[in-house]
Scaffold this motif. Structure first.
Motif, short mmCIF file in Angstrom:
data_model
loop_
_atom_site.label_atom_id
_atom_site.label_comp_id
_atom_site.label_asym_id
_atom_site.label_seq_id
_atom_site.Cartn_x
_atom_site.Cartn_y
_atom_site.Cartn_z
N ALA A 26 0.84 -1.21 0.00
CA ALA A 26 0.00 0.00 0.00
C ALA A 26 0.86 1.25 0.00
N ASN A 27 1.95 1.22 0.76
CA ASN A 27 2.85 2.38 0.81
C ASN A 27 3.57 2.58 -0.52
N THR A 28 3.87 1.49 -1.20
CA THR A 28 4.64 1.57 -2.45
C THR A 28 3.75 1.80 -3.67
N SER A 33 -3.97 -0.81 -5.68
CA SER A 33 -3.17 -1.60 -6.62
C SER A 33 -3.60 -3.06 -6.53
N ASP A 34 -3.41 -3.77 -7.62
CA ASP A 34 -3.76 -5.19 -7.66
C ASP A 34 -3.02 -5.97 -6.58
N ARG A 38 -4.70 -7.96 -3.48
CA ARG A 38 -4.45 -9.40 -3.36
C ARG A 38 -3.97 -9.74 -1.95
N TYR A 39 -3.02 -8.96 -1.43
CA TYR A 39 -2.53 -9.21 -0.07
C TYR A 39 -3.66 -9.04 0.95
N SER A 40 -4.50 -8.03 0.75
CA SER A 40 -5.61 -7.79 1.66
C SER A 40 -6.58 -8.98 1.67
#
Length: 80
Positions: A26-28, A33-34, A38-40
């Motif tokens: 999220a910071n990057t 972003s996809d 996806r991580y979420s």
């Protein structure tokens, strides 16, 4: 998948790692972003699996509770 106390500890560690990956992404790359999404979603699945493993009747481990609190505190700061 996870049944023993050792497995519970492993799952908590997986949740922590996935949470960190999501925050870094999220910071990057931003919240939409996809990769971040996806991580979420993967983090949601791990948390849901953890709750199923714990039988939902018992309260979450203090470490997981702390991770949730930290996530809630970090997300608004990332938005600024």
């Amino acid at each position: 998948m996870y049944g023993s106390s050792n497995s519970q500890t492993e799952m908590i560690e997986e949740i922590k790692v996935k949470r960190e990956l999501m925050i870094k992404s999220a910071n990057t790359f931003g919240f939409t972003s996809d990769e971040t999404i996806r991580y979420s979603q993967e983090l949601d699945e791990l948390i849901n699996e953890y709750h199923r493993m714990m039988g939902q009747a018992s309260s979450p481990c203090e470490e997981v509770r702390l991770a949730f609190k930290q996530t809630i505190m970090i997300w608004p700061k990332v938005l600024v």
